[in-house]
Design a protein around this motif. Structure first.
Motif, PDB file in Angstrom:
ATOM      1  N   MET A 370       0.945  -1.280  -0.063  1.00  0.00           N
ATOM      2  CA  MET A 370       0.081  -0.103  -0.021  1.00  0.00           C
ATOM      3  C   MET A 370       0.727   1.314  -0.165  1.00  0.00           C
ATOM      4  O   MET A 370       0.532   2.312  -0.548  1.00  0.00           O
ATOM      5  CB  MET A 370      -0.999   0.149   1.052  1.00  0.00           C
ATOM      6  CG  MET A 370      -1.909   1.219   1.081  1.00  0.00           C
ATOM      7  SD  MET A 370      -2.870   1.532  -0.226  1.00  0.00           S
ATOM      8  CE  MET A 370      -3.763   0.077  -0.454  1.00  0.00           C
ATOM      9  N   ALA A 371       1.965   1.331   0.683  1.00  0.00           N
ATOM     10  CA  ALA A 371       2.991   2.421   0.808  1.00  0.00           C
ATOM     11  C   ALA A 371       3.288   2.709  -0.661  1.00  0.00           C
ATOM     12  O   ALA A 371       3.514   3.803  -1.076  1.00  0.00           O
ATOM     13  CB  ALA A 371       3.868   2.130   1.509  1.00  0.00           C
ATOM     14  N   GLN A 393      -8.097   0.929   3.636  1.00  0.00           N
ATOM     15  CA  GLN A 393      -7.885   1.709   4.954  1.00  0.00           C
ATOM     16  C   GLN A 393      -8.737   1.205   5.979  1.00  0.00           C
ATOM     17  O   GLN A 393      -8.440   1.183   7.100  1.00  0.00           O
ATOM     18  CB  GLN A 393      -8.287   3.197   4.718  1.00  0.00           C
ATOM     19  CG  GLN A 393      -8.043   4.261   5.610  1.00  0.00           C
ATOM     20  CD  GLN A 393      -8.258   5.593   4.951  1.00  0.00           C
ATOM     21  OE1 GLN A 393      -8.937   5.903   4.094  1.00  0.00           O
ATOM     22  NE2 GLN A 393      -7.534   6.708   5.838  1.00  0.00           N
ATOM     23  N   ARG A 394      -9.930   1.072   5.697  1.00  0.00           N
ATOM     24  CA  ARG A 394     -10.970   0.634   6.647  1.00  0.00           C
ATOM     25  C   ARG A 394     -10.570  -0.766   7.249  1.00  0.00           C
ATOM     26  O   ARG A 394     -10.536  -0.821   8.356  1.00  0.00           O
ATOM     27  CB  ARG A 394     -12.277   0.237   5.901  1.00  0.00           C
ATOM     28  CG  ARG A 394     -13.137   1.759   5.777  1.00  0.00           C
ATOM     29  CD  ARG A 394     -14.505   1.630   5.514  1.00  0.00           C
ATOM     30  NE  ARG A 394     -14.678   0.577   4.126  1.00  0.00           N
ATOM     31  CZ  ARG A 394     -14.557   1.213   3.002  1.00  0.00           C
ATOM     32  NH1 ARG A 394     -14.662   2.520   2.753  1.00  0.00           N
ATOM     33  NH2 ARG A 394     -14.795   0.481   1.953  1.00  0.00           N
ATOM     34  N   GLY A 408      -1.955   3.191   8.691  1.00  0.00           N
ATOM     35  CA  GLY A 408      -3.266   3.822   8.755  1.00  0.00           C
ATOM     36  C   GLY A 408      -2.964   5.414   8.930  1.00  0.00           C
ATOM     37  O   GLY A 408      -3.773   6.296   8.265  1.00  0.00           O
ATOM     38  N   GLU A 409      -1.981   5.603   9.613  1.00  0.00           N
ATOM     39  CA  GLU A 409      -1.666   7.105   9.891  1.00  0.00           C
ATOM     40  C   GLU A 409      -1.417   7.787   8.416  1.00  0.00           C
ATOM     41  O   GLU A 409      -1.684   8.930   8.345  1.00  0.00           O
ATOM     42  CB  GLU A 409      -0.693   7.408  10.742  1.00  0.00           C
ATOM     43  CG  GLU A 409      -1.142   7.230  12.187  1.00  0.00           C
ATOM     44  CD  GLU A 409      -2.223   8.113  12.725  1.00  0.00           C
ATOM     45  OE1 GLU A 409      -2.097   9.306  12.228  1.00  0.00           O
ATOM     46  OE2 GLU A 409      -2.875   7.911  13.692  1.00  0.00           O
ATOM     47  N   ARG A 410      -0.691   7.106   7.674  1.00  0.00           N
ATOM     48  CA  ARG A 410      -0.253   7.594   6.487  1.00  0.00           C
ATOM     49  C   ARG A 410      -1.127   7.601   5.516  1.00  0.00           C
ATOM     50  O   ARG A 410      -1.493   8.935   4.616  1.00  0.00           O
ATOM     51  CB  ARG A 410       1.036   6.858   6.024  1.00  0.00           C
ATOM     52  CG  ARG A 410       1.335   7.421   4.403  1.00  0.00           C
ATOM     53  CD  ARG A 410       2.552   6.599   3.790  1.00  0.00           C
ATOM     54  NE  ARG A 410       2.536   7.425   2.579  1.00  0.00           N
ATOM     55  CZ  ARG A 410       3.367   6.849   1.529  1.00  0.00           C
ATOM     56  NH1 ARG A 410       3.973   5.793   1.489  1.00  0.00           N
ATOM     57  NH2 ARG A 410       3.420   7.639   0.263  1.00  0.00           N
ATOM     58  N   MET A 411      -2.304   6.751   5.491  1.00  0.00           N
ATOM     59  CA  MET A 411      -3.318   6.835   4.547  1.00  0.00           C
ATOM     60  C   MET A 411      -4.192   8.025   4.972  1.00  0.00           C
ATOM     61  O   MET A 411      -4.817   8.584   4.148  1.00  0.00           O
ATOM     62  CB  MET A 411      -3.960   5.558   4.626  1.00  0.00           C
ATOM     63  CG  MET A 411      -3.266   4.274   4.116  1.00  0.00           C
ATOM     64  SD  MET A 411      -4.181   2.770   3.883  1.00  0.00           S
ATOM     65  CE  MET A 411      -5.064   3.297   2.155  1.00  0.00           C
ATOM     66  N   VAL A 415      -5.150  10.115   1.448  1.00  0.00           N
ATOM     67  CA  VAL A 415      -6.544   9.671   1.229  1.00  0.00           C
ATOM     68  C   VAL A 415      -7.450  10.676   1.514  1.00  0.00           C
ATOM     69  O   VAL A 415      -7.655  10.989   2.681  1.00  0.00           O
ATOM     70  CB  VAL A 415      -6.700   8.202   1.278  1.00  0.00           C
ATOM     71  CG1 VAL A 415      -8.170   7.981   0.659  1.00  0.00           C
ATOM     72  CG2 VAL A 415      -5.822   7.351   0.922  1.00  0.00           C
ATOM     73  N   THR A 416      -7.974  11.450   0.572  1.00  0.00           N
ATOM     74  CA  THR A 416      -8.992  12.308   0.874  1.00  0.00           C
ATOM     75  C   THR A 416     -10.441  12.005   0.281  1.00  0.00           C
ATOM     76  O   THR A 416     -10.447  11.122  -0.618  1.00  0.00           O
ATOM     77  CB  THR A 416      -8.578  13.757   0.199  1.00  0.00           C
ATOM     78  OG1 THR A 416      -8.601  13.443  -1.171  1.00  0.00           O
ATOM     79  CG2 THR A 416      -7.687  14.233   0.693  1.00  0.00           C
TER      80      THR A 416
END
Length: 416
Positions: A370-371, A393-394, A408-411, A415-416
């Motif tokens: 994902m990164a 993310q969920r 999760g923090e990075r996402m 992600v908006t």
């Protein structure tokens, strides 16, 4: 004979294409009449030209909408086409024409329009831009591609409505319009606008039927399969696959086209939970993939397909069977084999791999995938890709580990 040659050229025909058009018109009329290029050349060159036999006369008059005598032939009185009502009870008459048949013919062949002449060079420019939609979609996503498609559609419909063009150019414009609606159908799928996508499919199918292009119909049907699955209309997806097979066989399509259809067949079976059917469809796909390099010609819309699509579909089957560990190697292979030109698909595949790795308990590798996606997909505007990222993310938010929390923090920041 300049009159016949002028009529032929005004209709947009070379001598060779006119002979083919003559045969089609004779078949429609049920008339046993043919001509050759050599005979057409004699009609256009010799003075006086040889008189067409009655069957040929019927076809020529039907094609041009003028009596044979106005094509430059010396027609005997008993063969002259009269200008009188055909419902006159006094005698049986041949096909009639209005008195000023020359004006009628000119209007029928080249419609009087206020717009400019639209020719082959104009079509070639539109073709380059239309084909460029594939690259835009694959590299930066369906949203920018949709904006380009809007502009191209306005130009095509404007030309069809107001420009002056030959029948051949008109057919090419209508073919491009069918392709454009096919693109719109895909953008509807990618953007989650399923109703709009299905409506675009219907327009594309109708346009492809009107220009009698079976492989173009197949390209629309393969998108309709995906839309029908999303709309939970499995019966429609099944019918689309079956019809695509019939069209492909009738058109003598190569292995690559059949590979695309087999993959859509697998999509339907997997969605329906018919894992035996999915395996059969994937076996056909593998066979077609093995023979694809023998295809002499591949339609543009089918050139995206490759071994990675087969691997991805196989992984989908294992995910549906709740065997994520068996799906992982197929997804890894699909990601590795993906062409660098297919940025959107590559990102989408990597998100799928990350999701399945998460389901298989491989949290660290899933977060690493994902990164990589977040690093690469910042410029891609694809609602479907964004939905997949949000789904991951969920899922990662429900895992209690340092790596999952960091991911999760990075996402949340990306992600908006």
């Amino acid at each position: 004979m300049k009159e016949l040659a002028q009529l032929r050229k005004a209709a947009g025909h070379t001598q060779e294409t006119f002979v083919d058009a003559f045969a089609e018109e004779a078949a429609r009329l049920g008339t046993d009449a043919t001509i050759s290029v050599r005979q057409l050349r004699r009609w256009e060159r010799e003075d006086p030209p040889p008189l067409p036999h009655p069957g040929q006369q019927v076809v020529l008059e039907a094609m041009f909408g003028v009596p044979l005598a106005e094509m430059g032939f010396d027609v005997p009185p008993h063969r002259l086409t009269v200008s009188a009502p055909i419902s006159d009870p006094g005698e049986v008459r041949r096909r009639t024409f209005v008195a000023d048949a020359g004006i009628l013919a000119a209007e029928a062949i080249v419609p009087a329009r206020p717009g400019p002449r639209f020719g082959s060079a104009d079509v070639a420019c539109l073709r380059v831009r239309l084909d460029g939609l594939y690259r835009t979609d694959h590299t930066v996503g369906s949203m920018p591609a949709m904006m380009q498609a809007d502009r191209i559609e306005r130009e095509i419909t404007g030309a069809l409505t107001a420009a002056s063009y030959t029948s051949r150019i008109g057919r090419e414009l209508q073919t491009m319009l069918a392709e454009l609606h096919g693109h719109r159908a895909w953008y509807g799928y990618d953007g989650g606008r399923i109703g709009q996508g299905r409506a675009a499919c219907m327009e594309a199918l109708a346009a492809a039927q009107l220009v009698d292009d079976p492989l173009l119909q197949v390209s629309v049907l393969e998108t309709l399969v995906l839309l029908a699955i999303k709309a939970e209309r499995v019966w429609e997806a099944v019918s689309a696959v079956e019809h695509a097979y019939r069209l492909a066989v009738g058109a003598g399509a190569g292995h690559t086209v059949h590979l695309v259809i087999a993959l859509r067949d697998a999509n339907v079976a997997t969605h329906a939970g018919d894992l035996s059917g999915a395996r059969r469809a994937l076996s056909r796909a593998v066979n077609h993939q093995g023979c694809a390099d023998t295809d002499s010609e591949v339609p543009k819309w089918a050139r995206f397909v490759g071994p990675f699509e087969v691997d991805y579909a196989t992984a989908e089957m294992y995910v549906r069977a709740e065997q994520p560990k068996r799906a992982v190697p197929f997804l890894r292979a699909a990601v590795r084999a993906m062409s660098g030109d297919l940025a959107r698909n590559s990102a989408s595949y990597r998100v799928k791999l990350a999701q399945v790795l998460l389901e298989a308990g491989e949290v660290e590798e899933a977060c690493a995938e994902m990164a990589a996606v977040l690093d690469a997909c910042g410029s891609i505007a694809s609602p479907r890709l964004l939905d997949r990222i949000r789904g991951f993310q969920r899922a990662v938010g429900g895992i209690d580990s340092a790596i999952a929390r960091e991911c999760g923090e990075r996402m949340r920041g990306s992600v908006t």
